[in-house]
Design a protein around this motif. Sequence first.
Motif, PDB file in Angstrom:
ATOM      1  N   GLY A  77     -13.112 -25.656   2.079  1.00  0.00           N
ATOM      2  CA  GLY A  77     -12.200 -25.149   1.061  1.00  0.00           C
ATOM      3  C   GLY A  77     -11.971 -26.121  -0.070  1.00  0.00           C
ATOM      4  O   GLY A  77     -11.471 -25.747  -1.131  1.00  0.00           O
ATOM      5  N   SER A  78     -12.341 -27.371   0.115  1.00  0.00           N
ATOM      6  CA  SER A  78     -12.119 -28.364  -0.937  1.00  0.00           C
ATOM      7  C   SER A  78     -13.293 -28.504  -1.893  1.00  0.00           C
ATOM      8  O   SER A  78     -13.216 -29.326  -2.811  1.00  0.00           O
ATOM      9  N   ASN A  79     -14.359 -27.765  -1.676  1.00  0.00           N
ATOM     10  CA  ASN A  79     -15.407 -27.806  -2.706  1.00  0.00           C
ATOM     11  C   ASN A  79     -16.132 -26.475  -2.935  1.00  0.00           C
ATOM     12  O   ASN A  79     -16.760 -26.289  -3.959  1.00  0.00           O
ATOM     13  N   LEU A  80     -16.053 -25.533  -1.989  1.00  0.00           N
ATOM     14  CA  LEU A  80     -16.893 -24.336  -2.115  1.00  0.00           C
ATOM     15  C   LEU A  80     -16.540 -23.482  -3.345  1.00  0.00           C
ATOM     16  O   LEU A  80     -17.434 -22.924  -3.985  1.00  0.00           O
ATOM     17  N   GLY A  81     -15.262 -23.390  -3.667  1.00  0.00           N
ATOM     18  CA  GLY A  81     -14.858 -22.583  -4.825  1.00  0.00           C
ATOM     19  C   GLY A  81     -15.322 -23.232  -6.118  1.00  0.00           C
ATOM     20  O   GLY A  81     -15.825 -22.553  -7.028  1.00  0.00           O
ATOM     21  N   THR A  82     -15.167 -24.554  -6.195  1.00  0.00           N
ATOM     22  CA  THR A  82     -15.605 -25.271  -7.397  1.00  0.00           C
ATOM     23  C   THR A  82     -17.106 -25.100  -7.578  1.00  0.00           C
ATOM     24  O   THR A  82     -17.600 -24.833  -8.671  1.00  0.00           O
ATOM     25  N   LYS A  83     -17.833 -25.263  -6.479  1.00  0.00           N
ATOM     26  CA  LYS A  83     -19.298 -25.149  -6.548  1.00  0.00           C
ATOM     27  C   LYS A  83     -19.712 -23.720  -6.911  1.00  0.00           C
ATOM     28  O   LYS A  83     -20.673 -23.521  -7.649  1.00  0.00           O
ATOM     29  N   ALA A  84     -18.963 -22.746  -6.406  1.00  0.00           N
ATOM     30  CA  ALA A  84     -19.273 -21.340  -6.726  1.00  0.00           C
ATOM     31  C   ALA A  84     -19.206 -21.112  -8.237  1.00  0.00           C
ATOM     32  O   ALA A  84     -20.126 -20.558  -8.839  1.00  0.00           O
ATOM     33  N   VAL A  85     -18.111 -21.568  -8.836  1.00  0.00           N
ATOM     34  CA  VAL A  85     -17.939 -21.338 -10.279  1.00  0.00           C
ATOM     35  C   VAL A  85     -18.944 -22.186 -11.066  1.00  0.00           C
ATOM     36  O   VAL A  85     -19.599 -21.705 -12.004  1.00  0.00           O
ATOM     37  N   TYR A  86     -19.086 -23.440 -10.656  1.00  0.00           N
ATOM     38  CA  TYR A  86     -19.981 -24.351 -11.380  1.00  0.00           C
ATOM     39  C   TYR A  86     -21.424 -23.853 -11.338  1.00  0.00           C
ATOM     40  O   TYR A  86     -22.106 -23.792 -12.361  1.00  0.00           O
ATOM     41  N   ASP A  87     -21.889 -23.499 -10.160  1.00  0.00           N
ATOM     42  CA  ASP A  87     -23.285 -23.047 -10.049  1.00  0.00           C
ATOM     43  C   ASP A  87     -23.509 -21.747 -10.829  1.00  0.00           C
ATOM     44  O   ASP A  87     -24.560 -21.566 -11.442  1.00  0.00           O
ATOM     45  N   ALA A  88     -22.521 -20.865 -10.804  1.00  0.00           N
ATOM     46  CA  ALA A  88     -22.672 -19.601 -11.537  1.00  0.00           C
ATOM     47  C   ALA A  88     -22.816 -19.852 -13.038  1.00  0.00           C
ATOM     48  O   ALA A  88     -23.605 -19.197 -13.713  1.00  0.00           O
ATOM     49  N   LEU A  89     -22.050 -20.835 -13.546  1.00  0.00           N
ATOM     50  CA  LEU A  89     -21.994 -21.005 -15.001  1.00  0.00           C
ATOM     51  C   LEU A  89     -22.853 -22.145 -15.522  1.00  0.00           C
ATOM     52  O   LEU A  89     -23.280 -22.116 -16.675  1.00  0.00           O
ATOM     53  N   MET A  90     -23.055 -23.171 -14.713  1.00  0.00           N
ATOM     54  CA  MET A  90     -23.771 -24.346 -15.205  1.00  0.00           C
ATOM     55  C   MET A  90     -24.792 -24.915 -14.236  1.00  0.00           C
ATOM     56  O   MET A  90     -25.845 -25.390 -14.639  1.00  0.00           O
ATOM     57  N   GLY A  91     -24.468 -24.938 -12.973  1.00  0.00           N
ATOM     58  CA  GLY A  91     -25.280 -25.686 -12.012  1.00  0.00           C
ATOM     59  C   GLY A  91     -26.688 -25.154 -11.880  1.00  0.00           C
ATOM     60  O   GLY A  91     -27.641 -25.922 -11.747  1.00  0.00           O
ATOM     61  N   TYR A  92     -26.839 -23.846 -11.944  1.00  0.00           N
ATOM     62  CA  TYR A  92     -28.166 -23.262 -11.804  1.00  0.00           C
ATOM     63  C   TYR A  92     -29.043 -23.743 -12.953  1.00  0.00           C
ATOM     64  O   TYR A  92     -30.205 -24.080 -12.789  1.00  0.00           O
ATOM     65  N   ARG A  93     -28.418 -23.835 -14.136  1.00  0.00           N
ATOM     66  CA  ARG A  93     -29.131 -24.317 -15.324  1.00  0.00           C
ATOM     67  C   ARG A  93     -29.456 -25.808 -15.202  1.00  0.00           C
ATOM     68  O   ARG A  93     -30.481 -26.275 -15.677  1.00  0.00           O
TER      69      ARG A  93
END
Length: 432
Positions: A77-93
Motif C-alpha cells: 500500500g505504500s507504493n502500488l498506488g503511486t506506481k499505478a499512476v506514474y506508470d500510466a502517465l510517465m513510467g511506461y514512456r
Amino acid sequence: MLQIQTEHAGVETDDVVRQLEEYTTRLREVRSSGAYTEFESSLHLPGDEDLLARVQAVAVQKVTPQLKYHIVVGIGGSNLGTKAVYDALMGYRDLMSITESPRLLFAETSDPEGLSQLLQLLETISTPEEVLVSVISKSGGTTETLANFEIIMERLGKRFGDVTSRVVAITDTGSKLATAAADKGIATLEMPLPVGGRYSVFSAVGLFPLLSVGIDIVALRRGAVASLERCLAKDGDNIAAQSAAILALQQKNGHHINDNFFFHPELESVGKWYRQLMGESVGKEQSLLGEVVHAGITPTVSLGSTDLHSVGQLYLGGPKDKLTTFVSAKQSAAVQVPTERVFPDLVPMISGKSAADIMSAILAGVKIAYQKAELPFMEVVLDTVDEESIGAFLQFKMLEMMYLGQLLGVNSFDQPNVESYKIETKRLLEGA
Ligand code: PA5
C-alpha cells in the motif's frame, strides 16, 4: 469520464444495489464529516485542501531544479498506488526515454540485482540535489522498506556525507518512523491513522512523489472527486455499487476469479494496484460476525492483446470460473500501418489502419468471442489516459471495494493474515 457496461449472463443487479443504499448513506455521512475517524475516511483525501497544501509546501523545499531521481522506498500500500499512476502517465514512456527527468524509481522488495543497479545509478549523480528519497511506511516497521532505505542511505552518505535533508518520511502520525525521522530532523508528511495503505493513494503517500515529477495532482484529485460525487449522490449513477453487485453475484455463480483485462499496456500497474485492493480487502478468513468463511475473489491482471496470445485459450476454453473486467481508453490514432508495405499480401486488411484501430478491433473481437462462449464480463472505458481519468478510476475502484466487503460480509479495511508472515520474518532474522 468513465463508462461501465455489463454483459453478465442475465444476472440481475438492481436488487443487490438496493441492499447497499444504507451503506451509501453511511459513506456520504463519513465523507461530509470531514474527520479522519472511520475506516472509510480515505473518502476525505481527494478534497482535503490542508493535505494538498502540506504536500506542496514540502515539494517547494525538496524538489530542486536539479532533481533527476526520486527514489520511492516502500512496498504494498505504500507504493502500488503511486506506481499505478506514474506508470500510466510517465513510467511506461520512461522505458523508451531513459534520459527524461525527474523520474521516480521504486525500491520495493529485497531484490539484490535491482538494488545493485539502483546503487550504480546513484554513482552517476554529482550532487545531493539530484536525488530525493521518500521512505514510505504506514506502520514504520516494514522489513524490506527499512532495509532498502538503509542500503540507499549508506551509499549516498559515502558519496555526499549527511544527506538527511534529501529525505522525506511519509508515515502514520506517531509511528516509530515518525519519531525516528523527527530525531534526525527529517521532513515528514503524516498519514491519517484510519486510512489503510491500499486506500492511501490520494494521501501524501501518492501525492508527494507524483507531484515531484510533474504529475498534475490537482487533476488527479478532481477525477477522484468526480467519482465520489457520482457514486455517493442520492439516486446517482452508482457504478461502484453496480460493479460490486456484479462481482458478488457472479461469485455466487461460481466465478471466483476476477480477471482485469487492460487493453492499454501502460495500465498494467493500475491492475497490480487493484490486485492488492481486492486481495487484501475481501480475501478474509473470518466474516464480520467472526465466523470462519475463507471468503475472497481472486484478482488477476491481463494485458490486451499480449495475453490473448498466452492465456486466451484458457480463458475462452477452460473453466468458467472468471468474471472479466475489460478496461480500455480512447487511444491516439497517430501511429499507422503504411499503405505502401513490405509485405502487402500478408494480413492485407491492416493497410492504412492505425495501431489504435487494430487494438479496438481486437477488443471488439474478444467481446464477441466472450459473448458466444457465455463468459460474463464488465467493461470500463476511460475517456483517455490522463490524471483526471486515472483519479476517477482509482476512486471508483476503492468505493467498489468498500461495497463489495459489505456484500460479502467481510471487513474491507483490515489485513490480519498479512501480519503473520511479517512476524515470522522478523523472528527468523533475529535468530540468523
Ligand atoms: O496492506 C498491507 O498491510 C500491506 O500490503 C502493506 O501495505 C505493506 O506491508 C506495507 O506496509 P507499511 O506501509 O506499513 O510499510
